[in-house]
Design a protein around this motif. Structure first.
Motif, PDB file in Angstrom:
ATOM      1  N   SER A 124       3.807  -0.427 -18.287  1.00  0.00           N
ATOM      2  CA  SER A 124       5.088  -0.547 -17.604  1.00  0.00           C
ATOM      3  C   SER A 124       4.849  -0.784 -16.116  1.00  0.00           C
ATOM      4  CB  SER A 124       5.912   0.724 -17.801  1.00  0.00           C
ATOM      5  OG  SER A 124       5.309   1.813 -17.114  1.00  0.00           O
ATOM      6  N   ASN A 125       5.900  -1.180 -15.404  1.00  0.00           N
ATOM      7  CA  ASN A 125       5.777  -1.357 -13.960  1.00  0.00           C
ATOM      8  C   ASN A 125       5.336  -0.072 -13.264  1.00  0.00           C
ATOM      9  OD1 ASN A 125       6.871  -4.184 -12.814  1.00  0.00           O
ATOM     10  ND2 ASN A 125       7.900  -3.717 -14.738  1.00  0.00           N
ATOM     11  N   PRO A 126       5.946   1.088 -13.543  1.00  0.00           N
ATOM     12  CA  PRO A 126       5.472   2.322 -12.907  1.00  0.00           C
ATOM     13  C   PRO A 126       4.024   2.662 -13.255  1.00  0.00           C
ATOM     14  CG  PRO A 126       7.691   2.630 -13.763  1.00  0.00           C
ATOM     15  CD  PRO A 126       7.207   1.317 -14.295  1.00  0.00           C
ATOM     16  N   GLU A 127       3.625   2.442 -14.506  1.00  0.00           N
ATOM     17  CA  GLU A 127       2.241   2.713 -14.905  1.00  0.00           C
ATOM     18  C   GLU A 127       1.276   1.808 -14.143  1.00  0.00           C
ATOM     19  OE1 GLU A 127       2.944   4.090 -19.566  1.00  0.00           O
ATOM     20  OE2 GLU A 127       2.522   2.007 -19.069  1.00  0.00           O
ATOM     21  N   THR A 128       1.669   0.535 -13.984  1.00  0.00           N
ATOM     22  CA  THR A 128       0.804  -0.409 -13.279  1.00  0.00           C
ATOM     23  C   THR A 128       0.662  -0.034 -11.815  1.00  0.00           C
ATOM     24  OG1 THR A 128       1.442  -2.167 -14.824  1.00  0.00           O
ATOM     25  CG2 THR A 128       0.478  -2.855 -12.730  1.00  0.00           C
ATOM     26  N   ALA A 129       1.758   0.383 -11.191  1.00  0.00           N
ATOM     27  CA  ALA A 129       1.696   0.823  -9.797  1.00  0.00           C
ATOM     28  C   ALA A 129       0.794   2.057  -9.661  1.00  0.00           C
ATOM     29  CB  ALA A 129       3.098   1.133  -9.282  1.00  0.00           C
ATOM     30  N   ASP A 146       7.937  -1.746  -4.117  1.00  0.00           N
ATOM     31  CA  ASP A 146       8.746  -0.888  -3.258  1.00  0.00           C
ATOM     32  C   ASP A 146       8.177  -0.717  -1.848  1.00  0.00           C
ATOM     33  OD1 ASP A 146       6.563   0.628  -3.866  1.00  0.00           O
ATOM     34  OD2 ASP A 146       7.658   2.177  -4.973  1.00  0.00           O
ATOM     35  N   ASP A 147       7.258  -1.595  -1.467  1.00  0.00           N
ATOM     36  CA  ASP A 147       6.722  -1.609  -0.101  1.00  0.00           C
ATOM     37  C   ASP A 147       6.049  -0.309   0.302  1.00  0.00           C
ATOM     38  OD1 ASP A 147       7.583  -4.233   0.372  1.00  0.00           O
ATOM     39  OD2 ASP A 147       9.590  -3.540   0.897  1.00  0.00           O
ATOM     40  N   ARG A 148       5.441   0.382  -0.640  1.00  0.00           N
ATOM     41  CA  ARG A 148       4.711   1.595  -0.284  1.00  0.00           C
ATOM     42  C   ARG A 148       3.509   1.227   0.589  1.00  0.00           C
ATOM     43  NH1 ARG A 148       3.348   3.639  -6.215  1.00  0.00           N
ATOM     44  NH2 ARG A 148       5.425   2.729  -6.491  1.00  0.00           N
ATOM     45  N   PRO A 149       3.113   2.078   1.509  1.00  0.00           N
ATOM     46  CA  PRO A 149       2.037   1.738   2.443  1.00  0.00           C
ATOM     47  C   PRO A 149       0.679   1.653   1.763  1.00  0.00           C
ATOM     48  CG  PRO A 149       2.697   4.031   2.715  1.00  0.00           C
ATOM     49  CD  PRO A 149       3.687   3.409   1.773  1.00  0.00           C
TER      50      PRO A 149
END
Length: 290
Positions: A124-129, A146-149
């Motif tokens: 999933s997208n969250p798993e990939t992130a 989500d532009d996380r640093p």
């Protein structure tokens, strides 16, 4: 400090089901296995393994530790591989990984044999992130960011998104449909975290609570089957339904005022070297999208 050898032994005991089987798997003596586990328990201040009828099972703290232990081992393997120059791991959200990535990865590998084997991990997208943050993959291909640093993200493709209905649906032969009509039909949801709700909000001004909620399914393949069965309509990447549309198993009525498109992102750690595999693959994707 947590010792990786002790962590490896702990995981082996749980997976093999006993201290003896773990010793055989690891090629070490059983007393050494017991010593590794005991020292790890002392370090963490928790009992991690119970012996139950000659079988080793995790305690509650051990079960909590297990997924983190496996992640530690995977990251250690990735670190060793990166230093030796072997292997390259691509993470992709499910729709990208299933419907878009394979031919691109094959073409890239044919022009980058020096990188060694390519490992593709689809989730999933969250798993990939999460995999990207934990250094389990070198690059992430996602349907949102989500532009996380700490990362460099770029749009490498704008993929058309279509409304899909079964051939017998009342919209199947219409020249177009509008946003009001879309809000009247049960909308079947696929994998969560794909950014589709955000897309409908941004492009059509339809908030999530304005949609008539239908089934919530876990994959695009399940969504396609549900739509074909007449359980509702849905929204999907055009590439994910190409074969069904071509065969007439699904129909994609046009949206009034223009179609939808989803921005697909390539994301690499900001410390990734300029000539490293992650940035080379990102550049390759952008070249193919032009």
């Amino acid at each position: 400090m947590i010792d990786l050898e002790q962590v490896r032994t702990f995981v082996a005991v749980i997976e093999a089901g006993s201290f003896q089987n773990a010793a055989t798997r690891l090629g070490i003596a059983q007393p050494t296995v017991s010593q590794h586990v005991r020292k790890l328990e002392e370090t963490l201040g928790r009992r991690l393994i119970e012996r139950a009828r000659a079988q080793a099972v995790p305690t509650v703290p051990g079960a909590r530790l297990l997924p983190f232990a496996r992640t530690l081992l995977r990251v250690a393997e990735r670190a060793e591989a990166s230093l030796s120059g072997g292997g390259f791991a691509i993470g992709a959200s499910s729709n990208i990984g299933v419907y878009l990535l394979q031919p691109l990865a094959s073409a890239f590998r044919s022009n980058a044999a020096d990188l060694g084997p390519i490992d593709i991990r689809i989730g999933s997208n969250p798993e990939t992130a999460k995999r990207l943050e934990e250094a389990e993959i070198d690059i992430a291909l996602m349907e949102w960011w989500d532009d996380r640093p700490g990362f460099d993200a770029a749009i490498w493709r704008e993929e058309p998104v279509v409304v899909i209905v079964p051939p017998g649906h009342r919209w199947a032969h219409r020249r177009w449909i509008d946003r009001t009509m879309l809000m009247e039909e049960p909308l079947i949801g696929g994998e969560p975290g794909t950014g589709t709700a955000r897309l409908l909000q941004e492009r059509l001004g339809i908030a999530a609570d304005q949609l008539k909620a239908g089934l919530q399914l876990g994959s695009t393949e399940a969504v396609k089957q549900a739509v074909r069965a007449g359980l509702g309509v849905s929204v999907a990447l055009a590439s994910a339904v190409h074969d069904e549309l071509a065969a007439g198993r699904l129909v994609a009525p046009r949206l009034r005022g223009g179609g939808l498109a989803k921005r697909l992102y390539s994301v690499v750690p900001d410390h990734a070297p300029a000539r490293g595999p992650a940035r080379r693959f990102a550049a390759f994707l952008h070249e193919k999208a032009v």
